[in-house]
Each structure stands twice: as C-alpha cells, then as structure tokens.
Design an enzyme around this catalytic site. Structure first.
Site, PDB file in Angstrom:
ATOM      1  N   ASN A  89       0.842  -1.187   0.000  1.00  0.00           N
ATOM      2  CA  ASN A  89       0.000   0.000   0.000  1.00  0.00           C
ATOM      3  C   ASN A  89       0.880   1.241   0.000  1.00  0.00           C
ATOM      4  O   ASN A  89       1.886   1.293   0.719  1.00  0.00           O
ATOM      5  CB  ASN A  89      -0.908  -0.006   1.239  1.00  0.00           C
ATOM      6  CG  ASN A  89      -1.884  -1.165   1.225  1.00  0.00           C
ATOM      7  OD1 ASN A  89      -2.459  -1.482   0.192  1.00  0.00           O
ATOM      8  ND2 ASN A  89      -2.067  -1.811   2.367  1.00  0.00           N
ATOM      9  N   GLY A  95      -4.386   2.913   2.145  1.00  0.00           N
ATOM     10  CA  GLY A  95      -4.436   2.400   3.512  1.00  0.00           C
ATOM     11  C   GLY A  95      -3.076   2.135   4.128  1.00  0.00           C
ATOM     12  O   GLY A  95      -2.971   1.353   5.070  1.00  0.00           O
ATOM     13  N   HIS A 100       7.039   2.567   6.313  1.00  0.00           N
ATOM     14  CA  HIS A 100       8.264   1.822   5.989  1.00  0.00           C
ATOM     15  C   HIS A 100       7.797   0.760   5.000  1.00  0.00           C
ATOM     16  O   HIS A 100       6.888  -0.033   5.317  1.00  0.00           O
ATOM     17  CB  HIS A 100       8.866   1.202   7.256  1.00  0.00           C
ATOM     18  CG  HIS A 100      10.123   0.399   7.048  1.00  0.00           C
ATOM     19  ND1 HIS A 100      11.292   0.637   7.749  1.00  0.00           N
ATOM     20  CD2 HIS A 100      10.384  -0.651   6.225  1.00  0.00           C
ATOM     21  CE1 HIS A 100      12.224  -0.235   7.370  1.00  0.00           C
ATOM     22  NE2 HIS A 100      11.687  -1.044   6.447  1.00  0.00           N
ATOM     23  N   HIS A 102       6.594  -2.142   2.995  1.00  0.00           N
ATOM     24  CA  HIS A 102       6.327  -3.528   3.381  1.00  0.00           C
ATOM     25  C   HIS A 102       5.394  -4.141   2.362  1.00  0.00           C
ATOM     26  O   HIS A 102       4.506  -3.473   1.826  1.00  0.00           O
ATOM     27  CB  HIS A 102       5.738  -3.627   4.789  1.00  0.00           C
ATOM     28  CG  HIS A 102       4.546  -2.748   5.022  1.00  0.00           C
ATOM     29  ND1 HIS A 102       4.672  -1.397   5.279  1.00  0.00           N
ATOM     30  CD2 HIS A 102       3.217  -3.016   5.033  1.00  0.00           C
ATOM     31  CE1 HIS A 102       3.455  -0.872   5.436  1.00  0.00           C
ATOM     32  NE2 HIS A 102       2.556  -1.837   5.282  1.00  0.00           N
TER      33      HIS A 102
HETATM   34  P1  5GP Z   1      -0.400  -1.059   5.963  1.00  0.00           P
HETATM   35  O1  5GP Z   1      -1.753  -0.694   6.483  1.00  0.00           O
HETATM   36  O2  5GP Z   1       0.605   0.044   6.239  1.00  0.00           O
HETATM   37  O3  5GP Z   1      -0.358  -1.532   4.558  1.00  0.00           O
HETATM   38  O4  5GP Z   1       0.047  -2.325   6.801  1.00  0.00           O
HETATM   39  C1  5GP Z   1       0.630  -2.242   8.059  1.00  0.00           C
HETATM   40  C2  5GP Z   1       0.487  -3.605   8.694  1.00  0.00           C
HETATM   41  O5  5GP Z   1       1.420  -3.691   9.741  1.00  0.00           O
HETATM   42  C3  5GP Z   1      -0.887  -3.873   9.287  1.00  0.00           C
HETATM   43  O6  5GP Z   1      -1.424  -5.045   8.695  1.00  0.00           O
HETATM   44  C4  5GP Z   1      -0.607  -4.032  10.785  1.00  0.00           C
HETATM   45  O7  5GP Z   1      -1.422  -5.012  11.376  1.00  0.00           O
HETATM   46  C5  5GP Z   1       0.855  -4.393  10.818  1.00  0.00           C
HETATM   47  N1  5GP Z   1       1.598  -3.926  11.967  1.00  0.00           N
HETATM   48  C6  5GP Z   1       1.622  -2.643  12.454  1.00  0.00           C
HETATM   49  N2  5GP Z   1       2.462  -2.558  13.492  1.00  0.00           N
HETATM   50  C7  5GP Z   1       2.970  -3.809  13.678  1.00  0.00           C
HETATM   51  C8  5GP Z   1       3.916  -4.339  14.619  1.00  0.00           C
HETATM   52  O8  5GP Z   1       4.451  -3.658  15.486  1.00  0.00           O
HETATM   53  N3  5GP Z   1       4.196  -5.668  14.497  1.00  0.00           N
HETATM   54  C9  5GP Z   1       3.632  -6.459  13.548  1.00  0.00           C
HETATM   55  N4  5GP Z   1       3.977  -7.745  13.524  1.00  0.00           N
HETATM   56  N5  5GP Z   1       2.752  -5.984  12.639  1.00  0.00           N
HETATM   57  C10 5GP Z   1       2.428  -4.674  12.708  1.00  0.00           C
HETATM   58 ZN    ZN Z   2      11.801   2.278   8.895  1.00  0.00          ZN
END
Ligand code: 5GP
Ligand code: ZN
Length: 116
Positions: A89, A95, A100, A102
C-alpha cells in the site's frame, strides 16, 4: 523519520519483538500482528524506504530478494498450490499505515478483487 522512530526499522534491527519467519542480509519477514488471512506475513527491507514510491534503480536486487523470499514463504506456509497475494500500500487512499515499505503476503483463503 529516523530508524529509532520507525517500528519496522526496529523490528528489522531486532530491537522490537516480532514473529520473524525469514531473514537475509537485506530482508526480514514477520507475521502481521493483526492477520487478515490464515497466512499474513510482512516482508520489509532492513533499510528504511518509506514506500514503493521511493524505490530507486539501486533497489533492484533488494526487490528480487524480497519477492523470492515471498515465494519461498508461500511454499513453506503451504499456500503455493492454492495461491497467494503480494501487495504493498502507498499513501492514505491505499491504507498505508506504517511508513516503511512492506509487502503483505496473504494466503490460505479465497480473496476478492478488486480490494474494497
Ligand atoms: P499497511 O496498512 O501500512 O499496509 O500495513 C501495516 C500492517 O502492519 C498492518 O497489517 C498491521 O497489522 C501491521 N503492523 C503494524 N504494526 C505492527 C507491529 O508492530 N508488528 C507487527 N507484527 N505488525 C504490525
Ligand atoms: Zn523504517
């Protein structure tokens, strides 16, 4: 943002706990804390890159490593035959909540398209 402010930099540096399932020189993969599918793994570069919008020519090898790690994990998690999704994303409409880069590896259930 510095590495010490970024939770995913801290996971990559093993300063913050995570269920790490794969690590190489430049890539770390760990289980999402709030899984959206039976298999939900996040793959990150150890170095801080904010999003896919910040990928540069020099990141080619890193991206190859990351996608190969995803395919390896899909096999290890037993979803290589049923299928899996790899998604990143960028920004608020998509979203992105962690700034960072991922990639979400999702599998173990049928998924709709397009995303809601
Ligand atoms: P985004 O919404 O940015 O695409 O995805 C971020 C993802 O990171 C989410 O699915 C959330 O559950 C996960 N996430 C956020 N903080 C942490 C963390 O500290 N540890 C882990 N294992 N997952 C995290
Ligand atoms: Zn970072």
């Amino acid at each position: 943002m510095t590495a010490s402010d970024c939770s995913f930099c801290r996971i990559g540096a093993r300063e913050l706990a995570a269920d790490i399932v794969h690590a190489s020189d430049h890539v770390v993969a760990f289980r999402d804390i709030n899984p959206q599918a039976p298999v939900h793994i996040l793959l990150i570069p150890k170095d801080h890159i904010e999003s896919a919008a910040d990928i540069a020519d020099e990141h080619g090898d890193l991206l190859a490593d990351l996608i190969q790690a995803a395919a390896h994990l899909a096999r290890a998690e037993g979803v290589h035959q049923t299928g899996w999704r790899l998604v990143t994303n960028v920004g608020s409409d998509a979203g992105q909540s962690v700034r960072h880069l991922h990639f979400h590896l999702l599998g173990g259930r049928a998924m709709g398209w397009p995303p809601g």
